[in-house]
Design an enzyme around this catalytic site. Structure first.
Site, PDB file in Angstrom:
ATOM      1  CG  ASN A 245     -25.212 -26.307  31.556  1.00 38.18           C
ATOM      2  OD1 ASN A 245     -26.191 -25.407  31.335  1.00 38.18           O
ATOM      3  ND2 ASN A 245     -24.025 -26.587  32.075  1.00 38.18           N
TER       4      ASN A 245
ATOM      5  CE  LYS B 219     -21.618 -23.504  31.245  1.00 33.91           C
ATOM      6  NZ  LYS B 219     -20.082 -23.618  31.066  1.00 33.91           N
TER       7      LYS B 219
ATOM      8  CG  HIS C 145     -22.384 -27.438  35.897  1.00 35.25           C
ATOM      9  ND1 HIS C 145     -21.264 -26.704  36.171  1.00 35.25           N
ATOM     10  CD2 HIS C 145     -22.447 -27.778  34.745  1.00 35.25           C
ATOM     11  CE1 HIS C 145     -21.303 -25.709  35.147  1.00 35.25           C
ATOM     12  NE2 HIS C 145     -21.919 -27.064  34.205  1.00 35.25           N
TER      13      HIS C 145
ATOM     14  CD  GLU D 162     -19.920 -22.599  35.130  1.00 37.12           C
ATOM     15  OE1 GLU D 162     -21.696 -22.884  34.376  1.00 37.12           O
ATOM     16  OE2 GLU D 162     -19.133 -22.533  34.192  1.00 37.12           O
TER      17      GLU D 162
ATOM     18  CD  GLU E 204     -20.206 -30.586  32.299  1.00 37.28           C
ATOM     19  OE1 GLU E 204     -20.482 -30.418  31.217  1.00 37.28           O
ATOM     20  OE2 GLU E 204     -20.492 -30.676  33.415  1.00 37.28           O
TER      21      GLU E 204
ATOM     22  N   GLY F 260     -15.424 -24.409  30.001  1.00 36.02           N
ATOM     23  CA  GLY F 260     -15.217 -23.417  28.650  1.00 36.02           C
ATOM     24  C   GLY F 260     -13.198 -22.608  28.306  1.00 36.02           C
TER      25      GLY F 260
ATOM     26  CB  SER G 244     -13.486 -27.571  25.500  1.00 30.57           C
ATOM     27  OG  SER G 244     -13.706 -26.547  26.768  1.00 30.57           O
TER      28      SER G 244
HETATM   29  P1  PGA Z   1     -18.110 -25.889  27.407  1.00 37.36           P
HETATM   30  O1  PGA Z   1     -18.860 -26.157  28.914  1.00 37.36           O
HETATM   31  O2  PGA Z   1     -19.079 -26.996  26.872  1.00 37.36           O
HETATM   32  O3  PGA Z   1     -18.554 -24.095  27.668  1.00 37.36           O
HETATM   33  O4  PGA Z   1     -16.775 -26.250  28.501  1.00 37.36           O
HETATM   34  C1  PGA Z   1     -19.820 -27.756  29.291  1.00 37.36           C
HETATM   35  C2  PGA Z   1     -19.817 -27.343  31.048  1.00 37.36           C
HETATM   36  O5  PGA Z   1     -20.068 -26.543  31.729  1.00 37.36           O
HETATM   37  O6  PGA Z   1     -21.608 -27.870  31.162  1.00 37.36           O
END
Ligand code: PGA
Length: 255
Positions: A9, A11, A95, A97, A167, A173, A213
């Site tokens: 992803n 982003k 997601h 976000e 997630e 993140g 992460s």
């Molecule tokens: P990350 O993000 O691996 O940077 O924690 C995962 C995601 O948001 O899909």
């Protein structure tokens, strides 16, 4: 019996030119094998360039979001049909976000899931609890609600293309990963809820990815869990070396 899916992803990162070069590097390292499904999800403006860059490989291209309607007055949005034009076959839906920053609720996310399926895109339904919800013991209730409401109206015979990504919001993140045991516990519950909806056979076939992460250092342990069928990777997917290393790990992991 479930093929691993390693998904990146990206982003809101990478211009079209940068995306093409990252996609090429990923295709070079991971794009000629069939053992693991590999998916990259660039931003909308880079989809066409990324799709071209991986066209003679096994890498699949996904979008990070879509609008449930086919066309109309939805300024700034993109439909499933527009995505398919760029060889997109998967779409991330719900997601965290999108849920927190763009206030998407389960009902809207459900419309996207239904629309993706109707338009022959494979939805990756993202679910997960916040730190506050985990600490107050609500993880199971929150994730179960997101699964049931997100998949409302999806029948057993439509289940095949659906992918779930668990997630935990507190792990995205932040550098904090769920322990393999914490993740496995939720994945097993998700499979049980899928079984309630679709029956055990369909639930056993559905891929449930872990995200939050995930990186080369922890991918092996996570992928080794019985109900973890791949990863949805943010930060560590922005560099071909680390992403391809996780594809390697998936190839080496036997269940
Ligand atoms: P990350 O993000 O691996 O940077 O924690 C995962 C995601 O948001 O899909």
């Amino acid at each position: 019996m479930r093929k691993f899916l390693i998904a990146g992803n990206w982003k809101m990162n990478k211009t079209a030119a940068e995306a093409a070069s990252l996609a090429k590097e990923i295709a070079l390292g991971a794009g000629q094998q069939h053992g693991v499904d590999v998916l990259i999800c660039p931003p909308f403006t880079a989809l066409a360039a990324a799709a071209r860059a991986v066209e003679s490989s096994t890498i699949k291209v996904g979008a990070q979001n879509m609008h449930p309607e086919t066309a109309g007055a939805f300024t700034g949005d993109i439909s499933a049909e527009m995505l398919r034009e760029h060889y997109v076959t998967f779409v991330l839906v719900g997601h965290s976000e999108r849920r927190s920053l763009f206030k998407e609720d389960d009902a809207f996310i459900n419309q996207k899931v239904l629309s993706a399926l109707k338009n022959r895109l494979r939805p990756v339904l993202c679910v997960g609890e916040t730190l506050e919800e985990r600490e107050s013991g609500e993880t199971a209730a929150v994730v179960e609600r997101q699964i049931r409401e997100g998949l409302a109206g999806v029948d057993k015979d439509q289940a095949d293309p659906v992918v779930i990504a668990y997630e935990p919001v507190w792990a995205i993140g932040t550098g904090k990963t769920a322990t393999p045991e914490q993740a496995q516990e939720v994945h097993a519950s998700i499979r049980k809820w899928l079984g309630d909806l679709w029956g055990d056979a369909a639930a056993r076939k559905t891929r449930i990815l872990y995200g939050g992460s995930m990186k080369p250092a922890n991918a092996g342990e996570l992928l080794g869990q019985p109900d973890i069928d791949g990863g949805l990777i943010g930060g560590a997917s922005l560099e071909a070396r680390s992403f391809n290393q996780m594809v390697e790990t998936a190839l080496e992991t036997k269940k």
